[in-house]
Design an enzyme around this catalytic site. Sequence first.
Site, PDB file in Angstrom:
ATOM      1  N   ASP A   8      43.051  34.432  39.692  1.00 58.57           N
ATOM      2  CA  ASP A   8      42.080  33.366  39.950  1.00 58.57           C
ATOM      3  C   ASP A   8      41.987  32.498  38.695  1.00 58.57           C
ATOM      4  OD1 ASP A   8      40.463  34.737  38.190  1.00 58.57           O
ATOM      5  OD2 ASP A   8      38.803  35.050  39.590  1.00 58.57           O
ATOM      6  N   HIS A   9      41.010  31.580  38.696  1.00 60.47           N
ATOM      7  CA  HIS A   9      40.872  30.624  37.581  1.00 60.47           C
ATOM      8  C   HIS A   9      40.616  31.317  36.246  1.00 60.47           C
ATOM      9  CE1 HIS A   9      37.067  31.488  39.561  1.00 60.47           C
ATOM     10  NE2 HIS A   9      36.494  31.346  38.373  1.00 60.47           N
ATOM     11  N   CYS A  65      42.120  38.881  37.543  1.00 64.25           N
ATOM     12  CA  CYS A  65      40.957  37.998  37.610  1.00 64.25           C
ATOM     13  C   CYS A  65      40.165  38.254  36.326  1.00 64.25           C
ATOM     14  CB  CYS A  65      40.140  38.226  38.883  1.00 64.25           C
ATOM     15  SG  CYS A  65      39.512  39.905  39.096  1.00 64.25           S
ATOM     16  N   GLY A  66      38.895  37.880  36.291  1.00 61.40           N
ATOM     17  CA  GLY A  66      38.134  38.061  35.056  1.00 61.40           C
ATOM     18  C   GLY A  66      38.075  39.516  34.626  1.00 61.40           C
ATOM     19  N   THR A  67      37.657  40.368  35.549  1.00 61.77           N
ATOM     20  CA  THR A  67      37.553  41.799  35.243  1.00 61.77           C
ATOM     21  C   THR A  67      38.664  42.623  35.871  1.00 61.77           C
ATOM     22  OG1 THR A  67      36.218  42.103  37.222  1.00 61.77           O
ATOM     23  CG2 THR A  67      35.016  41.706  35.147  1.00 61.77           C
ATOM     24  N   GLY A  68      39.337  42.073  36.860  1.00 60.96           N
ATOM     25  CA  GLY A  68      40.309  42.841  37.646  1.00 60.96           C
ATOM     26  C   GLY A  68      39.640  43.565  38.811  1.00 60.96           C
ATOM     27  N   ILE A  69      38.314  43.592  38.801  1.00 58.61           N
ATOM     28  CA  ILE A  69      37.594  44.374  39.814  1.00 58.61           C
ATOM     29  C   ILE A  69      37.672  43.707  41.193  1.00 58.61           C
ATOM     30  CG2 ILE A  69      35.347  45.269  40.540  1.00 58.61           C
ATOM     31  CD1 ILE A  69      34.640  45.497  37.501  1.00 58.61           C
ATOM     32  N   GLY A  70      37.343  42.424  41.245  1.00 60.06           N
ATOM     33  CA  GLY A  70      37.348  41.743  42.538  1.00 60.06           C
ATOM     34  C   GLY A  70      38.724  41.747  43.182  1.00 60.06           C
ATOM     35  N   MET A  71      39.731  41.460  42.397  1.00 61.68           N
ATOM     36  CA  MET A  71      41.106  41.440  42.910  1.00 61.68           C
ATOM     37  C   MET A  71      41.503  42.818  43.443  1.00 61.68           C
ATOM     38  SD  MET A  71      42.940  38.688  42.851  1.00 61.68           S
ATOM     39  CE  MET A  71      43.712  37.333  41.996  1.00 61.68           C
ATOM     40  N   HIS A  98      51.571  59.354  39.547  1.00 62.13           N
ATOM     41  CA  HIS A  98      50.736  60.227  40.378  1.00 62.13           C
ATOM     42  C   HIS A  98      50.216  59.544  41.643  1.00 62.13           C
ATOM     43  CE1 HIS A  98      49.561  63.576  37.278  1.00 62.13           C
ATOM     44  NE2 HIS A  98      50.857  63.302  37.288  1.00 62.13           N
ATOM     45  N   HIS A 133      51.764  65.133  44.732  1.00 61.25           N
ATOM     46  CA  HIS A 133      51.089  63.837  44.761  1.00 61.25           C
ATOM     47  C   HIS A 133      51.254  63.154  46.117  1.00 61.25           C
ATOM     48  CE1 HIS A 133      50.429  64.502  40.573  1.00 61.25           C
ATOM     49  NE2 HIS A 133      51.728  64.577  40.336  1.00 61.25           N
TER      50      HIS A 133
HETATM   51  C1  RB5 Z   1      35.115  34.791  38.316  1.00 59.50           C
HETATM   52  O1  RB5 Z   1      34.064  34.272  37.589  1.00 59.50           O
HETATM   53  C2  RB5 Z   1      35.040  36.307  38.311  1.00 59.50           C
HETATM   54  O2  RB5 Z   1      33.984  36.737  39.090  1.00 59.50           O
HETATM   55  C3  RB5 Z   1      36.349  36.888  38.810  1.00 59.50           C
HETATM   56  O3  RB5 Z   1      37.378  36.435  38.012  1.00 59.50           O
HETATM   57  C4  RB5 Z   1      36.461  38.393  38.799  1.00 59.50           C
HETATM   58  O4  RB5 Z   1      36.137  38.925  37.564  1.00 59.50           O
HETATM   59  C5  RB5 Z   1      35.831  39.116  39.917  1.00 59.50           C
HETATM   60  O5  RB5 Z   1      35.903  40.337  40.026  1.00 59.50           O
END
Ligand code: RB5
Length: 149
Positions: A8-9, A65-71, A98, A133
């Site tokens: 993402d951005h 993405c910013g944290t990798g969590i959303g992706m 694994h 595994h």
């Molecule tokens: C964008 O601001 C941020 O929410 C996104 O990059 C990501 O970190 C979501 O998990």
Amino acid sequence: MKIAIANDHAALELKNELLVYLDSIGVEYVNFGTDSKDSVDYPIYAYKAANAVISGQCDRGILICGTGIGMSLAANKVKGIRCALCCEPYSAAMAVTHNNANMLAMGARVIGAELAKTVVKAYLESDFQGGRHSRRLELIERIEKGQEI
Ligand code: RB5
């Protein structure tokens, strides 16, 4: 090996550094964007890259993405995707050996470019070990199908 890569951005700069890195080590990729810093919704890009892995167009995927969590959350909703969020190389290697992770997620606001390259290297150089595994992955598959385990 061909890699599906998407971001993402928040992760455009890191993605561009990783594309240069992939070129330097001779790894082919398909870039699913975004290639702009305009704010976008990360699930759209995670979904495109995840589908490329599931369809066989690409062998594995990298999502940032910013944290990798959303992706990683979005990609893991696609049937058959095993996306591992990693911020150091040990986990990235184990995610394949694994867990047979077919996608790697990273947070561009969490790790720097040099560390991210070591994570990608460990991920790409690792192979699934199989054996016990596989049994565990079969259990995950059963959960995915809504079956009892
Ligand atoms: C964008 O601001 C941020 O929410 C996104 O990059 C990501 O970190 C979501 O998990």
